[in-house]
Design a protein around this motif. Sequence first.
Motif, PDB file in Angstrom:
ATOM      1  N   CYS A 298     -15.386  72.011  32.962  1.00 46.39           N
ATOM      2  CA  CYS A 298     -14.613  72.056  33.016  1.00 46.39           C
ATOM      3  C   CYS A 298     -14.602  73.208  33.325  1.00 46.39           C
ATOM      4  CB  CYS A 298     -13.638  71.754  31.423  1.00 46.39           C
ATOM      5  SG  CYS A 298     -11.990  72.807  31.229  1.00 46.39           S
TER       6      CYS A 298
ATOM      7  N   ILE B 179      -5.157  65.435  24.540  1.00 43.13           N
ATOM      8  CA  ILE B 179      -5.717  64.479  25.174  1.00 43.13           C
ATOM      9  C   ILE B 179      -6.599  65.421  26.543  1.00 43.13           C
ATOM     10  CG2 ILE B 179      -4.197  62.649  24.639  1.00 43.13           C
ATOM     11  CD1 ILE B 179      -2.899  62.625  26.828  1.00 43.13           C
ATOM     12  N   SER B 180      -5.782  65.815  26.623  1.00 44.89           N
ATOM     13  CA  SER B 180      -6.266  67.015  28.186  1.00 44.89           C
ATOM     14  C   SER B 180      -5.432  68.336  28.244  1.00 44.89           C
ATOM     15  CB  SER B 180      -5.636  66.073  29.313  1.00 44.89           C
ATOM     16  OG  SER B 180      -4.629  66.191  29.380  1.00 44.89           O
TER      17      SER B 180
ATOM     18  N   ILE C 280     -12.445  69.316  24.342  1.00 45.41           N
ATOM     19  CA  ILE C 280     -12.219  69.908  25.744  1.00 45.41           C
ATOM     20  C   ILE C 280     -12.699  70.551  26.310  1.00 45.41           C
ATOM     21  CG2 ILE C 280     -10.420  70.163  27.255  1.00 45.41           C
ATOM     22  CD1 ILE C 280      -7.786  69.790  24.693  1.00 45.41           C
TER      23      ILE C 280
ATOM     24  N   THR D  40      -2.301  68.720  27.283  1.00 40.59           N
ATOM     25  CA  THR D  40      -1.314  67.931  27.004  1.00 40.59           C
ATOM     26  C   THR D  40      -1.565  66.975  26.078  1.00 40.59           C
ATOM     27  OG1 THR D  40      -1.151  67.543  29.694  1.00 40.59           O
ATOM     28  CG2 THR D  40      -0.357  65.844  28.387  1.00 40.59           C
TER      29      THR D  40
ATOM     30  N   GLN E 219      -7.534  68.970  35.990  1.00 35.02           N
ATOM     31  CA  GLN E 219      -7.666  68.465  34.099  1.00 35.02           C
ATOM     32  C   GLN E 219      -8.533  68.247  34.000  1.00 35.02           C
ATOM     33  OE1 GLN E 219      -4.153  67.611  34.132  1.00 35.02           O
ATOM     34  NE2 GLN E 219      -4.066  67.271  31.920  1.00 35.02           N
ATOM     35  N   CYS E 220      -9.064  68.668  32.443  1.00 33.14           N
ATOM     36  CA  CYS E 220      -9.906  68.781  31.833  1.00 33.14           C
ATOM     37  C   CYS E 220      -9.705  67.512  30.992  1.00 33.14           C
ATOM     38  CB  CYS E 220     -10.688  69.763  31.425  1.00 33.14           C
ATOM     39  SG  CYS E 220     -10.953  71.340  32.667  1.00 33.14           S
ATOM     40  N   GLU E 221     -10.598  66.285  31.000  1.00 32.01           N
ATOM     41  CA  GLU E 221      -9.662  64.796  29.637  1.00 32.01           C
ATOM     42  C   GLU E 221     -10.305  65.357  28.814  1.00 32.01           C
ATOM     43  OE1 GLU E 221      -7.721  62.998  29.877  1.00 32.01           O
ATOM     44  OE2 GLU E 221      -7.797  63.131  32.445  1.00 32.01           O
ATOM     45  N   ILE E 222      -9.964  65.372  26.995  1.00 31.67           N
ATOM     46  CA  ILE E 222     -10.490  65.567  25.638  1.00 31.67           C
ATOM     47  C   ILE E 222     -11.635  64.406  26.117  1.00 31.67           C
ATOM     48  CG2 ILE E 222      -8.983  63.527  24.828  1.00 31.67           C
ATOM     49  CD1 ILE E 222      -9.426  66.003  22.683  1.00 31.67           C
ATOM     50  N   ARG E 223     -12.923  64.327  25.995  1.00 32.26           N
ATOM     51  CA  ARG E 223     -13.767  63.963  25.247  1.00 32.26           C
ATOM     52  C   ARG E 223     -14.357  63.785  24.176  1.00 32.26           C
ATOM     53  NH1 ARG E 223     -14.233  64.251  31.081  1.00 32.26           N
ATOM     54  NH2 ARG E 223     -14.074  62.646  32.329  1.00 32.26           N
TER      55      ARG E 223
ATOM     56  N   LYS F 141      -5.382  71.196  31.667  1.00 33.57           N
ATOM     57  CA  LYS F 141      -5.235  71.659  32.848  1.00 33.57           C
ATOM     58  C   LYS F 141      -5.020  73.151  33.090  1.00 33.57           C
ATOM     59  CE  LYS F 141      -3.351  71.393  37.243  1.00 33.57           C
ATOM     60  NZ  LYS F 141      -3.749  70.302  38.050  1.00 33.57           N
TER      61      LYS F 141
END
Length: 310
Positions: A254, A212-213, A239, A274, A231-235, A215
């Motif tokens: 990111c 999901i992300s 990632i 994560t 914290q790079c979120e998944i989109r 760091k």
Amino acid sequence: MTEVDSDTSAEVDGDTVTASAAGVVVYQRSRNGSGESTGAVSSTTSWTPPACYYAPKHTPKELDAQMRQVWMSSAPSPEWALKTQNYFVNGKPYKDFNKDKQGEGYWWDAYVTEGRESDPAAQDCDELPFWVDEGDAPPADVPQAVTPEMLAQLAYAEIRVPSTEVELAPANSTKVNLPTWAWLDTTEFKPVSVTASVPLLGLSATTTAEPISMKITPGTDDAVTYPASGQCEIRDGQIGEPYEKGKANETPPCGVKYLRSSGGGSYKLQATVTWKISWTSTTGAGGNLPNGEFGADQDVVVQEVQAVNR
């Protein structure tokens, strides 16, 4: 790959009969991460999977043979031998190991989770073996009795996910005050899962980890991250974002910017992914478990920008 260890051995530890094998739980790992770069996730909280649990282990005849072997050895004290003979044989509360119920249930006993033998929590399962009729739930006052959720927790400990060496642009070395783009090859970061089951009970639970992300930790305080939290979120299944020509003046979604050179060495950039952990079971129960993390370090060389004298 399905693995089961059916080896069991028992010994007396104080007043408790303990067993070292975990043969009652079968793991299905065909959808797990694989390869040399994989590793186990660590909970993002203080929670850990159970170090011990109770599950079916002995038929009446098996426990009879095992206990008589223990009683004939020099291991137990006379007090413990009398206590357990009363418990299993003399009707306080069981009579003759429940042999009249052969084929109608199992003696449940303690198992220690593999790798947790030295964990003090493994000593929490200190009850003598107890009888459970086939189809009945274990006693409510035994919190460590195996359930679908506990199977999911045991499967959590078996999850393996890929290492997290990120792609960087610039790739080999970067410059002071130059934004460095970071992203992951998301083809390697698909959901993975492990199923744990107790065939004797017809119970199984599947635990799934989904990224999901990520760091970013630069390895020095003389740096800023993008975003500021690191914290790079998944989109859209991705990632970070691969660098493309023409984006030199853009801020990476990111990444990192180093404010000081690494001198003659390098900085240890750490990328930690994560994973959201969820579970389902054959009973219909399911839910979430604490998120897991797994990361890796990589060297980043940061050079001073060379001025050009004209």
